[in-house]
Design a protein around this motif. Structure first.
Motif: not given
Length: 452
Positions: A269-294
């Motif tokens: 249940r924590g893997y979407p948050k973990q995936s988002e955290s790994l990608l949020m530092t990359l600016d072009p990935m921020k929107d994609a990271a939000r899709l992964i989070l949810h």
């Protein structure tokens, strides 16, 4: 018209006194001796004009009655040649015609009668010169304003050219930066897909999901005309949705999520948050990271990590969940039994309105039937039936597997009565419930599709 150079405003004014009687001139010179004026004398109109031709004169005061050239005529010449010079007429007798001529032709500033009052004489001269000073100052300021306006126009014109050139240069730079940024974003998409292929090496080939999820998402974006930014974000999210699973053990990576318990369930249940955290530092990935989070949120609000409900879940996350679950159901990563593509779509439809956006689901199914060749749901002759709805003569449209994954019948097998009875008995013994894809002959009465 002759022009005189304009004297400096801080220089002493030059006053020209004209009279054919020298005692009068001497009296006037004595009167003005203590005044801040430079006094010039002339005994005739002709001499006065000669003096003015040689130097600028600020004020001319002329006697009205003089031989050869009277005062009115002289002042008329002065007005014509030196209009900026102040003009005063001094008259010793009442001669209305001379005064009128001086006013009309010489446009005199004032006339003074003989004998004069010294104080009045001095006041008249001072007022005339003050007026002249004010007028020259006004003209100077007007000229300065015109010059400055001309300079300003020139500067504006030059500035506009510089601004236009600089704007064009900046636009060119911006276009180059936009192009570079677009190439960078494209490189990010390519990079994420390459990285997803590397990440998939953690899994057996039968359990790898990312490539098919990317293709489904891209197919949906193409079919429904999503803009480039949304398509790019969805492609990157599809490529890296499970990056948070890389820290899992090999056994947990291949275990169906439905079978995970206790600590492993919490990690899942924590893997979407973990995936988002790994990608949020990359600016072009921020929107994609939000899709992964949810992407594990559910339509009814029972999902994770934030229990979002309905359209509060980002559209891209809702689409990504459909693609992920559709593929992971076929890989055996959600339920113990691996489903075929038709079964997976029926599963999604079964949970429409609970796990999935019901409207988006139907659009997604249409895309799947368009882009995937192994889906038979689009064939009007293919029905999904229970064992008790089977009749002799029907042909299997898909392989039939037991719940434990064992192959029972191959696609293309034509059913007969004894075979149908055996399927019913085996289903009861196994305690399962089969969904059987069959082709119904044209002369068979229409059957109602079994509902899950």
């Amino acid at each position: 018209m002759e022009e005189q150079s304009v004297p400096m405003l801080n220089s002493r004014p030059k006053v020209l006194l004209v009279d054919d009687e020298e005692p009068i001139l001497n009296s006037l010179r004595r009167l003005l001796r203590g005044q801040p004026y430079e006094v010039l004398l002339a005994t005739s109109g002709a001499q006065a004009l000669e003096i003015m031709a040689l130097q600028p004169v600020d004020l001319v005061m002329s006697d009205a009655r003089m031989p050869n050239m009277d005062g009115a005529t002289l002042l008329a010449h002065v007005r014509q040649r030196y209009p900026a010079t102040m003009r005063i007429m001094l008259t010793g007798y009442a001669d209305p015609s001379a005064i009128i001529k001086a006013i009309n032709e010489g446009q005199i500033h004032h006339y003074i009668s003989k004998p004069w009052n010294d104080d009045e004489m001095l006041l008249t001269l001072r007022q005339a010169l003050d007026h002249q000073h004010s007028e020259r100052e006004r003209q100077r300021l007007e000229q300065l304003t015109r010059v400055q306006n001309d300079q300003l126009k020139l500067l504006n014109s030059t500035l506009e050219k510089h601004v236009a050139a600089r704007t064009a240069e900046l636009q060119q730079t911006a276009d180059m930066l936009d192009l570079a940024y677009e190439e960078l974003k494209h490189s990010y998409v390519t990079g994420t897909e390459v990285f997803s292929l590397l990440a998939n090496l953690r899994l057996p080939s039968a359990k790898q999901t990312n490539r098919q999820i990317i293709e489904l998402v891209r197919g949906y974006c193409t079919e429904h005309g999503l803009d480039e930014a949304a398509s790019r974000d969805l492609a990157m999210a599809a490529a890296l949705y499970n990056i948070g699973k890389l820290s899992w053990s090999d056994s947990m990576m291949v275990t169906p999520s439905d079978l995970l318990r206790h600590t492993d369930r919490d990690r899942y249940r924590g893997y979407p948050k973990q995936s988002e955290s790994l990608l949020m530092t990359l600016d072009p990935m921020k929107d994609a990271a939000r899709l992964i989070l949810h992407h594990q949120e559910r339509w009814d609000g029972s999902g994770f990590p934030d229990r979002l409900k309905g359209k509060a879940i980002p559209f891209g996350s809702r689409l990504l969940k459909l693609a992920v679950d559709f593929v992971e159901l076929q890989r055996g990563l959600i339920l113990e039994r691996q489903m075929n593509s038709d079964e997976a779509l029926l599963y999604l439809r079964q949970y429409a309105g609970r796990l999935y956006d019901p409207d988006l689901l139907e659009d997604f199914i249409k895309v799947c039937t368009t882009f995937l060749s192994d889906i038979t749901l689009a064939d009007p002759q293919v029905k999904v039936l229970t064992t008790r709805e089977l009749t002799a003569g029907m042909m299997l449209a898909r392989n039939l597997n037991a719940d434990n994954g064992m192959l029972l019948l191959n696609a293309g097998k034509v059913l007969n009565g004894p075979l149908v009875e055996k399927l019913i008995a085996f289903e009861a013994m196994e305690g399962g419930k089969y969904r059987i894809f069959v082709k119904v002959p044209q002369d068979t009465p229409e059957l109602v599709q079994a509902k899950a």
